[in-house]
Design an enzyme around this catalytic site. Structure first.
Site, PDB file in Angstrom:
ATOM      1  N   LYS A   9       0.826  -1.209   0.000  1.00  0.00           N
ATOM      2  CA  LYS A   9       0.000   0.000   0.000  1.00  0.00           C
ATOM      3  C   LYS A   9       0.868   1.270   0.000  1.00  0.00           C
ATOM      4  CE  LYS A   9      -3.914  -2.165   2.479  1.00  0.00           C
ATOM      5  NZ  LYS A   9      -4.549  -2.247   3.827  1.00  0.00           N
ATOM      6  N   TYR A  49     -12.492  -2.459  -2.798  1.00  0.00           N
ATOM      7  CA  TYR A  49     -12.943  -2.380  -1.411  1.00  0.00           C
ATOM      8  C   TYR A  49     -14.463  -2.247  -1.294  1.00  0.00           C
ATOM      9  CZ  TYR A  49      -8.200  -2.176   0.589  1.00  0.00           C
ATOM     10  OH  TYR A  49      -6.928  -2.480   1.003  1.00  0.00           O
ATOM     11  N   PHE A  57     -14.829   3.443   8.302  1.00  0.00           N
ATOM     12  CA  PHE A  57     -13.472   3.718   7.806  1.00  0.00           C
ATOM     13  C   PHE A  57     -13.381   3.742   6.284  1.00  0.00           C
ATOM     14  CE2 PHE A  57     -13.783  -0.900   8.551  1.00  0.00           C
ATOM     15  CZ  PHE A  57     -13.335  -1.424   7.335  1.00  0.00           C
ATOM     16  N   ARG A  85      -1.372 -14.343   4.140  1.00  0.00           N
ATOM     17  CA  ARG A  85      -2.068 -13.661   5.256  1.00  0.00           C
ATOM     18  C   ARG A  85      -1.239 -13.803   6.536  1.00  0.00           C
ATOM     19  NH1 ARG A  85      -6.750 -10.450   4.427  1.00  0.00           N
ATOM     20  NH2 ARG A  85      -7.572 -11.119   6.455  1.00  0.00           N
ATOM     21  N   THR A  91      -4.989  -7.809  10.677  1.00  0.00           N
ATOM     22  CA  THR A  91      -5.324  -6.484  10.132  1.00  0.00           C
ATOM     23  C   THR A  91      -4.812  -5.348  11.015  1.00  0.00           C
ATOM     24  OG1 THR A  91      -7.311  -7.490   9.203  1.00  0.00           O
ATOM     25  CG2 THR A  91      -7.250  -5.084   9.302  1.00  0.00           C
ATOM     26  N   ARG A 102       3.015  -6.692   9.422  1.00  0.00           N
ATOM     27  CA  ARG A 102       2.238  -5.636  10.087  1.00  0.00           C
ATOM     28  C   ARG A 102       2.721  -5.424  11.521  1.00  0.00           C
ATOM     29  NH1 ARG A 102      -3.601  -7.384   7.474  1.00  0.00           N
ATOM     30  NH2 ARG A 102      -3.583  -5.955   5.700  1.00  0.00           N
ATOM     31  N   ASN A 112      -1.501  -0.050   7.510  1.00  0.00           N
ATOM     32  CA  ASN A 112      -1.014  -1.398   7.814  1.00  0.00           C
ATOM     33  C   ASN A 112      -0.243  -2.059   6.664  1.00  0.00           C
ATOM     34  OD1 ASN A 112      -3.201  -1.918   6.235  1.00  0.00           O
ATOM     35  ND2 ASN A 112      -4.256  -3.261   7.672  1.00  0.00           N
ATOM     36  N   HIS A 115      -1.949  -5.360   1.580  1.00  0.00           N
ATOM     37  CA  HIS A 115      -3.223  -6.063   1.380  1.00  0.00           C
ATOM     38  C   HIS A 115      -2.882  -7.467   0.900  1.00  0.00           C
ATOM     39  CE1 HIS A 115      -7.168  -7.238  -0.131  1.00  0.00           C
ATOM     40  NE2 HIS A 115      -6.509  -7.725  -1.176  1.00  0.00           N
ATOM     41  N   GLU A 126      -9.645 -11.000  -7.313  1.00  0.00           N
ATOM     42  CA  GLU A 126      -8.828  -9.783  -7.224  1.00  0.00           C
ATOM     43  C   GLU A 126      -7.739  -9.786  -8.290  1.00  0.00           C
ATOM     44  OE1 GLU A 126      -7.624  -9.655  -3.086  1.00  0.00           O
ATOM     45  OE2 GLU A 126      -9.643  -9.079  -2.433  1.00  0.00           O
TER      46      GLU A 126
END
Ligand code: IDP
Ligand code: MG
Length: 149
Positions: A9, A49, A57, A85, A91, A102, A112, A115, A126
């Site tokens: 990100k 998203y 948020f 993950r 998260t 993270r 964070n 993704h 995706e």
């Protein structure tokens, strides 16, 4: 082979963490099959998203992901979704396992760093949203037989 879609990100890019994220995924044994450095359009952000639309948020999340360039990637391997993950961590950085990205680089949920797809179905969906088929590279590594059982 299971695919998962990953983003470094804008905060990860600005902080010089593209290489760190790629290094950890390579070291894990995952195989990179697509990558592009890009500015995310509002339309793409809202589609990606869409599931979070209406949450408190959401507006901040769209602002965050479109605020500066990202590194979008597709990785594959056995259990790629779960493995990535786990490497990213939970998260919320303060809930992420020590040693995860993270945990090691983050403090706040809205910054964070990465993704990663949350299911094999979303890994496929995706990937199809962010990459054209011709942007993905199907290849074999000499070492695959020592990583994939
Ligand atoms: P994930 O990225 O671990 O899959 P999701 O629940 O799908 O987490 O949320 C997507 C992204 O939205 C998170 O990575 C984070 O950047 C942002 N986000 C989620 N919850 C919050 C929040 O409570 N405040 C601010 N941002 C949030
Ligand atoms: Mg998610």
């Amino acid at each position: 082979m299971e695919k998962t879609f990953v983003i470094v990100k804008p905060d990860g890019v600005q902080r010089g963490l593209i290489g760190e994220v790629i290094a950890r995924l390579e070291r894990r044994g995952l195989r990179l099959i697509g990558a592009k450095f890009m500015q995310v359009s509002l339309e793409l952000a809202e589609t990606h998203y869409g599931i979070h639309k209406g949450k408190p948020f959401y507006a901040g999340l769209i602002q965050y992901i479109t605020s500066a360039p990202v590194m979008a990637m597709v990785w594959e391997g056995p259990n790629a979704v779960a493995a990535v993950r786990q490497t990213m961590g939970a998260t919320r950085p303060t809930e992420a396992a020590p040693g995860s990205i993270r945990h090691d680089f983050g403090l706040e949920v809205g910054r964070n760093i990465t993704h990663a797809s949350d299911s094999p179905e979303n890994g496929e969906a995706e990937t199809a949203l962010w990459f054209k088929p011709e942007e993905l590279v199907s290849w074999e590594r000499a070492v695959d037989t020592w990583i994939f059982e």
